[in-house]
Write a protein that holds these residues in place. Structure first.
Motif, short mmCIF file in Angstrom:
data_model
loop_
_atom_site.label_atom_id
_atom_site.label_comp_id
_atom_site.label_asym_id
_atom_site.label_seq_id
_atom_site.Cartn_x
_atom_site.Cartn_y
_atom_site.Cartn_z
N THR A 36 0.93 -1.33 -0.16
CA THR A 36 -0.10 -0.05 0.02
C THR A 36 0.92 1.36 0.03
O THR A 36 2.05 1.25 0.80
CB THR A 36 -0.85 -0.01 1.23
OG1 THR A 36 -1.70 -1.12 1.32
CG2 THR A 36 -2.05 1.08 1.15
N PHE A 45 -3.07 5.97 -8.62
CA PHE A 45 -3.10 4.46 -9.05
C PHE A 45 -1.88 4.01 -9.83
O PHE A 45 -1.65 2.95 -10.58
CB PHE A 45 -4.37 4.11 -10.18
CG PHE A 45 -5.74 4.33 -9.39
CD1 PHE A 45 -5.77 4.35 -8.05
CD2 PHE A 45 -6.73 4.15 -10.26
CE1 PHE A 45 -6.87 4.38 -7.39
CE2 PHE A 45 -7.86 4.18 -9.61
CZ PHE A 45 -8.08 4.12 -8.21
N VAL A 326 -2.12 -0.40 -4.32
CA VAL A 326 -3.49 0.13 -3.96
C VAL A 326 -3.11 1.39 -3.06
O VAL A 326 -2.40 1.00 -2.19
CB VAL A 326 -4.04 -0.82 -3.24
CG1 VAL A 326 -5.31 -0.42 -2.82
CG2 VAL A 326 -4.39 -2.14 -4.29
N GLY A 409 -9.96 1.43 -3.67
CA GLY A 409 -9.46 2.61 -4.40
C GLY A 409 -10.59 2.92 -5.03
O GLY A 409 -10.58 4.17 -5.66
N TYR A 412 -11.11 7.09 -4.97
CA TYR A 412 -10.18 7.77 -5.73
C TYR A 412 -10.66 8.18 -7.23
O TYR A 412 -9.91 8.99 -8.17
CB TYR A 412 -8.92 7.33 -5.82
CG TYR A 412 -8.17 7.18 -4.46
CD1 TYR A 412 -7.03 7.93 -4.37
CD2 TYR A 412 -8.37 6.02 -3.51
CE1 TYR A 412 -6.51 8.13 -2.87
CE2 TYR A 412 -7.82 6.06 -2.32
CZ TYR A 412 -6.70 7.15 -2.06
OH TYR A 412 -6.12 7.10 -0.71
#
Length: 467
Positions: A36, A45, A326, A409, A412
């Motif tokens: 992470t 990303f 991630v 995610g 985002y």
């Protein structure tokens, strides 16, 4: 070990209107375990796994270059990047997976779908077609193949143009609030090679985000199979099943993990299939051009050699797609987010969107090995009802079944891709619409949400956006 693990006690006093028992919720800010990253903004990303050693980051960067930069038609002086087309959907992977994120359906002024493609197939009637189901999962349309290519090299026409029309569908909450969903109808115009077969099935697919794919590949097969409940023996209405698909490398049927219907068994095959189907580029796994016998364009134009993308390049792209990190969860101290997580669980959403799993031990991929992750998926197929059905099978998946998409995610999406279009064809314009499209096995969860009041709905969305 417990540095990032928090335990939150969510009480009924969070909202006076909410009648829920006290519940303890455990969560970790590190959705991807040790991989992470803590990153926000448009590039959230696009970074390598946090635990990827510096000695391997060059491999990641090389793979990124082949994923990001455009390919060109052969012959060309840049032989490593030639072989595009002659029929294709895009000239580079990043054009669909913009910033390694999520695609979208064409907007009103778009002349091409770009980050969305349309799968094509016909029913299996003959014995030969039924055999094709074993190795292809579906029977390609005779003239246009397994997907519509809406681009072609200069001076040549594309196969056709993808068009989408929408009809409105109203959904009402128990408190009277009405949400207008949009039901898409896909069609193909300007067909250059003549009409399609009358029984052709169309299925629109937007590009999914690239993050955490190596971790999904690292989930033990035994774990995924143990999550199956094909006959709903526990009586909870959830009967997920694993897709069984053809491995080109192994020449046998294996577990499917990737794609909207889990139609691909590995990242290597997923990537090679995208090179071939989306860019018109051949490889050892897919050595034939993506033309049918009814299309002479592949014979008329030069190609980029026997395998236009080499094994070496495929290896770099595989490594890149395995190690895209991630980003960490956000706003976990928010009482609203904590309530939303409780609602998510009480609705039964975590029956399919599994919040926690441990990856296998992988000596060759230590960054991905034995990581506790929170992908919010079981990688299984579920019947999502008639509303989301494309009525097109793919290996073991029928026309109403879809793989549970990972949710990590998802909050985002706006900052990475500038939109909030969700589901396989991008019909949902926000997360609430995506939830309301759930049917079939998720019908009870949808009904639970329809009975939430506005503060509760906002809490559920706050939780999803925290992922």
């Amino acid at each position: 070990m417990y540095k990032n693990l928090r335990r939150i006690f969510v009480l009924t006093s969070c909202f006076s209107c909410l009648l829920l028992p006290s519940i303890t919720v455990a969560y970790d800010v590190r959705s991807g375990g040790g991989t992470t990253i803590k990153k926000e903004g448009a590039n959230a990303f696009s970074l390598p796994a946090a635990n990827l050693p510096m000695s391997k980051r060059l491999d990641f960067s090389v793979g990124n270059s082949f994923f990001r930069n455009p390919w060109i038609p052969a012959p060309a002086t840049t032989e490593a990047r030639d072989g595009l087309g002659p029929l294709f959907n895009t000239n580079g992977c990043q054009n669909c997976h913009v910033k390694d994120g999520r695609g979208h359906p064409p907007e009103a002024l778009d002349t091409h779908a770009v980050s969305m493609l349309v799968r094509l197939s016909v029913p299996a009637v003959t014995e030969q077609q039924k055999q094709q189901l074993i190795t292809h999962g579906s029977v390609p349309e005779p003239t246009y193949g397994g997907q519509l290519q809406d681009f072609a090299v200069t001076d040549y026409p594309a196969e056709g143009k993808i068009e989408i029309a929408y009809q409105s569908k109203a959904v009402r909450f128990a408190d009277g609030t009405v949400v207008q969903l949009r039901q898409p109808t896909v069609s193909i115009s300007n067909l250059h090679y003549g009409p399609m077969a009358k029984d052709t099935m169309l299925s629109a697919r937007v590009a999914p985000p690239m993050i955490g794919l190596g971790l999904l590949e690292a989930i033990p097969e035994s774990t995924i199979l143990a999550w199956q409940d094909i006959n709903d023996e526990d009586g909870d209405g959830i009967s997920g099943k694993a897709n069984q698909v053809w491995s080109v490398a192994q020449q046998k049927t294996v577990l499917g993990r990737f794609g909207w219907k889990a139609g691909q068994p590995s990242l290597m095959q997923q990537n090679a299939a995208a090179f071939n189907g989306d860019l018109g580029i051949t490889s050892r796994l897919f050595p034939k051009e993506n033309c049918t016998e009814n299309q002479s364009i592949c014979d008329e134009l030069p190609n980029g050699g026997e395998f236009e993308v080499s094994d070496n390049i495929l290896d770099f792209v595989e490594f890149y797609s395995q190690h895209l990190a991630v980003p960490s969860r956000r706003n976990l101290d928010s009482q609203q987010v904590q309530l939303g997580q409780t609602l998510f669980a009480n609705a039964g959403c975590d029956s399919c969107h599994k919040p926690s799993v441990v990856t296998a031990e992988l000596p060759d991929l230590p960054a991905l090995s034995k990581q506790r992750i929170s992908p919010y998926t079981d990688l299984l197929l579920h019947d999502m009802g008639e509303g989301l059905a494309d009525n097109r099978g793919e290996f073991s998946a029928n026309g109403q079944e879809w793989r549970t998409p990972p949710l990590w995610g998802i909050g985002y999406t706006q900052e990475v891709n500038g939109h909030t279009y969700f589901l396989h064809d991008g019909r949902a314009r926000n997360l609430l619409e995506a939830v309301l499209w759930h049917g079939g096995e998720a019908e009870s969860a949808q009904q639970y949400v329809l009975n939430l009041d506005k503060p509760q709905r906002e809490a559920l969305l706050a939780f999803l956006n925290s992922l």
